[in-house]
Design a protein around this motif. Structure first.
Motif, PDB file in Angstrom:
ATOM      1  N   UNK A 204     -13.188   5.831   7.247  1.00  0.00           N
ATOM      2  CA  UNK A 204     -12.036   4.934   7.169  1.00  0.00           C
ATOM      3  C   UNK A 204     -11.743   4.517   5.729  1.00  0.00           C
ATOM      4  N   UNK A 205     -12.787   4.370   4.945  1.00  0.00           N
ATOM      5  CA  UNK A 205     -12.561   4.059   3.539  1.00  0.00           C
ATOM      6  C   UNK A 205     -11.818   5.207   2.856  1.00  0.00           C
ATOM      7  N   UNK A 206     -12.218   6.441   3.166  1.00  0.00           N
ATOM      8  CA  UNK A 206     -11.511   7.593   2.596  1.00  0.00           C
ATOM      9  C   UNK A 206     -10.061   7.615   3.063  1.00  0.00           C
ATOM     10  N   UNK A 207      -9.835   7.234   4.306  1.00  0.00           N
ATOM     11  CA  UNK A 207      -8.463   7.210   4.809  1.00  0.00           C
ATOM     12  C   UNK A 207      -7.624   6.155   4.102  1.00  0.00           C
ATOM     13  N   UNK A 208      -8.267   5.059   3.786  1.00  0.00           N
ATOM     14  CA  UNK A 208      -7.547   4.025   3.062  1.00  0.00           C
ATOM     15  C   UNK A 208      -7.194   4.528   1.652  1.00  0.00           C
ATOM     16  N   UNK A 209      -8.139   5.194   1.018  1.00  0.00           N
ATOM     17  CA  UNK A 209      -7.861   5.784  -0.293  1.00  0.00           C
ATOM     18  C   UNK A 209      -6.750   6.829  -0.179  1.00  0.00           C
ATOM     19  N   UNK A 210      -6.787   7.612   0.908  1.00  0.00           N
ATOM     20  CA  UNK A 210      -5.791   8.668   1.087  1.00  0.00           C
ATOM     21  C   UNK A 210      -4.387   8.078   1.231  1.00  0.00           C
ATOM     22  N   UNK A 211      -4.321   6.948   1.898  1.00  0.00           N
ATOM     23  CA  UNK A 211      -3.017   6.296   2.061  1.00  0.00           C
ATOM     24  C   UNK A 211      -2.475   5.888   0.692  1.00  0.00           C
ATOM     25  N   UNK A 212      -3.343   5.325  -0.123  1.00  0.00           N
ATOM     26  CA  UNK A 212      -2.934   4.945  -1.473  1.00  0.00           C
ATOM     27  C   UNK A 212      -2.529   6.194  -2.262  1.00  0.00           C
ATOM     28  N   UNK A 213      -3.336   7.241  -2.131  1.00  0.00           N
ATOM     29  CA  UNK A 213      -3.069   8.479  -2.871  1.00  0.00           C
ATOM     30  C   UNK A 213      -1.694   9.041  -2.515  1.00  0.00           C
ATOM     31  N   UNK A 214      -1.382   9.051  -1.216  1.00  0.00           N
ATOM     32  CA  UNK A 214      -0.122   9.666  -0.809  1.00  0.00           C
ATOM     33  C   UNK A 214       1.072   8.900  -1.362  1.00  0.00           C
ATOM     34  N   UNK A 215       0.895   7.606  -1.580  1.00  0.00           N
ATOM     35  CA  UNK A 215       2.010   6.809  -2.106  1.00  0.00           C
ATOM     36  C   UNK A 215       2.096   6.882  -3.632  1.00  0.00           C
ATOM     37  N   UNK A 216       1.084   7.450  -4.261  1.00  0.00           N
ATOM     38  CA  UNK A 216       1.058   7.425  -5.723  1.00  0.00           C
ATOM     39  C   UNK A 216       0.886   8.809  -6.349  1.00  0.00           C
ATOM     40  N   UNK A 217       1.353   9.821  -5.636  1.00  0.00           N
ATOM     41  CA  UNK A 217       1.289  11.189  -6.144  1.00  0.00           C
ATOM     42  C   UNK A 217      -0.101  11.564  -6.650  1.00  0.00           C
ATOM     43  N   UNK A 218      -1.099  11.171  -5.881  1.00  0.00           N
ATOM     44  CA  UNK A 218      -2.468  11.545  -6.225  1.00  0.00           C
ATOM     45  C   UNK A 218      -2.963  12.474  -5.118  1.00  0.00           C
ATOM     46  N   UNK A 219      -3.651  13.526  -5.509  1.00  0.00           N
ATOM     47  CA  UNK A 219      -4.257  14.400  -4.497  1.00  0.00           C
ATOM     48  C   UNK A 219      -5.673  13.891  -4.232  1.00  0.00           C
ATOM     49  N   UNK A 220      -5.941  13.522  -2.986  1.00  0.00           N
ATOM     50  CA  UNK A 220      -7.232  12.927  -2.642  1.00  0.00           C
ATOM     51  C   UNK A 220      -8.368  13.957  -2.742  1.00  0.00           C
ATOM     52  N   UNK A 221      -8.032  15.247  -2.697  1.00  0.00           N
ATOM     53  CA  UNK A 221      -9.060  16.282  -2.609  1.00  0.00           C
ATOM     54  C   UNK A 221     -10.006  16.285  -3.831  1.00  0.00           C
ATOM     55  N   UNK A 222      -9.470  16.384  -5.053  1.00  0.00           N
ATOM     56  CA  UNK A 222     -10.409  16.297  -6.188  1.00  0.00           C
ATOM     57  C   UNK A 222     -11.125  14.946  -6.260  1.00  0.00           C
ATOM     58  N   UNK A 223     -10.433  13.900  -5.797  1.00  0.00           N
ATOM     59  CA  UNK A 223     -11.069  12.575  -5.804  1.00  0.00           C
ATOM     60  C   UNK A 223     -12.273  12.586  -4.864  1.00  0.00           C
TER      61      UNK A 223
END
Lengths: 427, 541
Positions: A204-223
């Motif tokens: 769930x923490x990763x999902x929360x980060x992913x939500x932020x990533x999707x709104x900020x043009x960040x790819x969660x994969x390398x993160x």
């Protein structure tokens, strides 16, 4: 050793088959009125072999009174304390005073159950019973391996005799490294549910980060890779996605959430669970936004209905929530799952909009003339599918990847409007 | 048809003659030990005890004659049959039709059940998470924008029946915003998420400035978050109105329009789709039970003889108090925290309906009509205005409202015993207050301390409910509606219009112009001076 196992889920079947294969004489007493369908081909084979060898006996619905039994494994799920106790008492009535019996609870239980059960049995004079908590860490998808080559063996016991018995039983599975951990029953009970709680929290923490990533043009994969490379953290359970499921997992989470929430403090785990529920709705929301709410009469392919690959188990699967929402909005659903199609068909049999749901023979057939593909379960056969060829099948090239199995750049080059979970493209 | 005025009714003179003959309540109770048994009526889970009213058998018999002299049986029949009982607006007042069970509804009124089914489907969609906001998320909050009848009824009912909320309704939070100054919205919009909030705009005419100004503020708030106006309208606004045209003009999507009809008065509208907020907050089942409870009271009102008829008796006793005993104030005292908004609800129902001084046909009348009515949770009011009731110089009539059973669902709670003790303390207070108001000094040991003198003889009725639930609340509300109607017939006035409210609305439009510096200067000096001061304080000279 003579073992009686009560229960019907994958834990009961796996323990029965594997313990029989090590030479034990095992009786598996199935719950009444439970339809049994092993979702693991390998396990089904092992069951058949052990039955043929005469070491595994499968009984349904009737109680069994075998005075030779040394170990009673209680693998029943969704049971209240009193019914659990009652069945054990019934069995114990036929034992002589001199005959000792180890009772092992292996499913997640409310914290304190083991001690309470022991106390009440003692009070009734059944002191020859030793109740222990021996949590199962069997994972569906790799059931046999996860039991026979377990990372650890946790035993919560206050009886040295019982400890010796379980240790002896597990000698064949515990040879290369002694990873046996002995603790108090309550400690073992908490360990069991806390492991799942921790794993769920990571996701769930990763999902929360992913939500932020999707709104900020960040790819969660390398993160994700960066985070996992820290040896204190590791890579396991860091995958953002469209929600986790599975009966056992969700059940333990619920138990732990209840236990932790008892003092009326807002607890971390209820947020973890609510994030997971939101994730299960995510693909629907993307679909809704993409079509600006004009989704009635559209068609969607759903790839994967099982809650995880290599399993036909659909309990708690995000696909259920997705299909429910899509049907409610008049969307036609073309579903493909290599193993769970039948379970899904059964699940939606009585649904008032069942006629909008079509079960397909392959991923490609499911994709024909659809307005979107939603990938829910990361079956291996989806990973290297020819996206350019697939593009030709669909009406609208909208690919909603709930498990981040495709490379966004490759998907886009192949003509798709692609959206993963936190891959930098908000939809 | 010329309306006969109350003071021209033959029996009215006789009633006036009785006024001086009725002894003090203390004496009435002393004379007849069975007074209470003889003066209580029970129906539909509600018991009316009017033994603490200043009436004798003679008075009751004359009030009964009055009932027939003003032809109430005929008027009641007309009300239920859909006759034009609202003459100044030339329409029927068929709130009772809304409560008729669907199976008994004639074809001409099939629209009622249709509208309820449409509302039920909508409620179901929202509660089940099928209804989505513009971004595809489920609805977590609903705000009812409405004022008067479109606000007070749903607000009062949801507050009263919270404990009965159905499981599927519990996750949804329902809020109310009514005030024209935007205060409630200002607080709500601060913490609501535009993606997950649904707004109900409830206005019979769909022109009510209070409600529509709130709706415009919401629209601006949503527009900032939502990229498409069509999507915003479709996903976030439901209209509840008798005017489909006006809803259309505002932009309410056709499938989001819940209708009601011109023959439903605003302050009688909670039984219509205006009850949507109730169904969302508590569940459609609860709303249906509310309707069923009101229907049971309708049947009682329609069929029971006057002296056995709860709303009729409340009306007759009210007329006796106002027009004969000259008691011009009426307190509503629910001894139940759940009925917190019930007094405000009745303030509108009674005073907007019967605060009139001309007959149905427009002739002036020369007697009192609706008293000033106000109230508060009884036990709290004991610490506020009861002093005036006990020792002030005003005569005040009162309704005590009390539920016999309480906290039945909490029997397994650790604090159940304590709650029951509180409930019993509350009952004791309710009974004590009505007793002291009626009997005064006679209720206690005599004292010659002038500060401890209690005159008593303040009349009251007690409405005792078996328990407060959807059914009895429905009956209780219907009871007051019928009381209001019965009194209006006796006074010869129209309870269903509200011309007094219209003028202020018009003048407000003039004054908006004055504040903008464009108005005419022919206004009175007070208004002009205040407007100038306000403009100056706001730096808008």
């Amino acid at each position: 050793m003579n073992i009686l196992i009560m229960g019907s889920d994958i834990t009961a079947w796996t323990q029965a088959a594997v313990l029989a294969s090590s030479g034990c004489q095992v009786s598996l007493l199935l719950d009444q009125n439970v339809e049994v369908e092993s979702s693991e081909p390998q396990l089904s084979r092992l069951v058949q072999i052990q039955q043929a060898e005469g070491r595994l006996q499968i009984i349904r619905g009737e109680s069994l009174h075998d005075p030779q039994t040394n170990l009673l494994i209680d693998a029943r799920v969704n049971l209240d304390f009193d019914s659990r106790k009652q069945a054990i008492e019934q069995f114990a009535l036929y034992l002589s005073k001199a005959q000792s019996l180890v009772v092992a609870l292996v499913q997640p239980v409310e914290i304190g159950t083991t001690d309470r059960l022991q106390q009440q049995l003692n009070d009734q004079g059944l002191t020859q019973l030793s109740v222990v908590y021996w949590p199962s860490f069997i994972q569906s998808g790799r059931a046999i391996e996860s039991f026979s080559r377990s990372d650890r063996i946790v035993l919560g016991s206050q009886h040295s005799g019982a400890v010796q018995l379980i240790k002896r039983l597990l000698t064949p599975f515990n040879r290369s490294l002694d990873n046996f951990m002995l603790m108090q029953p309550k400690e073992a009970e908490l360990t069991k549910v806390a492991i799942n709680g921790m794993l769920a929290t990571r996701v769930s923490f990763m999902n929360e980060l992913a939500r932020f990533a999707s709104l900020n043009q960040i790819d969660i994969e390398p993160v994700r890779q960066g985070i996992g490379s820290d040896s204190r953290i590791g890579f396991q359970y860091l995958y953002p996605g469209c929600g986790f499921g599975g009966d056992a997992f969700l059940q333990t989470l619920q138990q732990l959430t209840q236990a932790l929430g008892r003092d009326y403090q807002p607890d971390l785990l209820s947020v973890v669970c609510s994030i997971n529920e939101q994730q299960k709705d995510l693909l629907f929301q993307k679909f809704w936004r993409f079509y600006q709410a004009e989704i009635q009469q559209r068609t969607v392919a759903i790839w994967g209905g099982a809650f995880k690959p290599n399993s036909s188990d659909i309990s708690g699967s995000p696909a259920l929530i997705l299909i429910e929402s899509l049907l409610a909005h008049g969307v036609r659903v073309r579903l493909y799952d290599p193993a769970a199609a039948e379970a899904l068909s059964h699940y939606f049999a009585e649904h008032s909009k069942r006629d909008q749901l079509v079960l397909c023979e392959s991923a490609l057939i499911a994709a024909e003339e659809v307005d979107a593909i939603m990938l829910v379960t990361e079956w291996k056969e989806f990973w290297n599918i020819d996206l350019a060829a697939l593009r030709q099948k669909v009406r609208q090239p909208l690919l909603l990847d709930g498990r981040n199995i495709y490379d966004p750049a490759y998907a886009q080059q192949s003509g798709w409007i692609y959206s993963g979970i936190g891959r930098g493209q908000a939809l | 048809m010329k309306i006969q005025l109350l003071n021209q009714q033959p029996v009215f003179k006789a009633l006036q003659d009785q006024a001086v003959k009725v002894p003090h309540l203390a004496e009435l109770f002393q004379q007849n030990p069975h007074r209470a048994q003889q003066m209580s009526i029970e129906s539909a889970g509600i018991c009316l005890d009017y033994s603490k009213q200043r009436v004798t058998d003679q008075v009751l018999s004359e009030l009964e004659q009055l009932f027939y002299q003003v032809k109430l049986p005929q008027s009641i029949a007309e009300l239920f049959s859909g006759a034009v009982v609202n003459q100044s607006e030339n329409r029927a007042a068929l709130h009772t039709q809304l409560r008729l069970p669907a199976a008994q509804q004639p074809e001409a009124f099939a629209v009622i059940e249709q509208a309820l089914l449409q509302m039920e489907a909508l409620v179901d969609q929202v509660q089940q998470g099928v209804w989505r906001g513009f971004s595809g998320k489920r609805i977590t909050d609903v705000v009812n924008l409405g004022v008067g009848g479109s606000d007070l009824g749903p607000l009062m009912v949801t507050q009263a029946l919270k404990e009965y909320a159905e499981p599927q309704a519990k996750a949804l939070k329902v809020h109310f915003a009514s005030t024209i100054d935007g205060s409630q919205l200002f607080d709500l919009l601060d913490h609501l998420n535009p993606e997950t909030t649904l707004f109900l705009i409830a206005s019979k005419s769909f022109t009510t400035i209070d409600t529509l100004s709130n709706a415009d503020t919401v629209r601006a708030w949503l527009a900032k978050a939502c990229p498409s106006e069509t999507l915003m309208l479709r996903c976030h606004f439901v209209g509840i109105s008798a005017s489909a045209d006006k809803m259309q003009q505002w932009g309410i999507a056709p499938e989001n329009q819940l209708p009601f009809w011109s023959w439903v008065g605003g302050r009688f509208s909670l039984w219509s789709t205006v009850g949507c907020a109730i169904a969302l907050d508590l569940g459609m089942g609860v709303f249906r039970q509310l309707l069923a409870g009101a229907y049971a009271m309708d049947e009682h009102f329609r069929t029971a003889p006057p002296l056995q008829n709860i709303p009729v008796m409340m009306a007759l006793l009210g007329v006796w108090n106002v027009n004969v005993l000259d008691i011009r104030a009426h307190a509503i005292l629910p001894y139940d925290g759940r009925l917190k908004y019930f007094p405000s609800y009745l303030e509108q129902l009674e005073m907007e309906s019967n605060g009139k001084s001309v007959t149905q046909s427009g002739e002036p009348i020369n007697y009192a009509t609706c008293p000033v009515l106000w109230g508060e949770i009884g036990a709290n009011a004991q610490h506020a205005f009861y002093q005036l009731l006990h020792q002030g110089t005003q005569a005040v009539a009162a309704d005590f409202i009390l539920a016999a059973n309480r906290y039945e669902a909490s029997q397994s709670e650790a604090h159940y015993e304590a709650l029951i003790a509180q409930h019993e303390l509350n009952i004791a207070n309710c009974l004590a207050q009505s007793r002291v108001l009626a009997l005064g000094n006679a209720a206690v040991e005599p004292s010659d301390n002038p500060f401890r003198h209690y005159p008593g003889n303040q009349p009251s009725s007690t409405l005792l409910l078996d328990r407060l639930d959807a059914s009895t609340l429905g009956g209780l509300i219907a009871c007051y509606e019928h009381k209001v109607f019965t009194q209006a017939v006796i006074w010869g006035i129209n309870p269903f219009d509200q011309w007094g409210v219209e003028l202020g609305k018009q003048v407000a439009l003039q004054l908006q112009a004055v504040l903008a510096g464009k108005g005419d200067t022919e206004l009175d000096s007070s208004t002009l001076h205040l407007a100038a001061q306000i403009n100056s304080k706001r730096g808008r000279v």
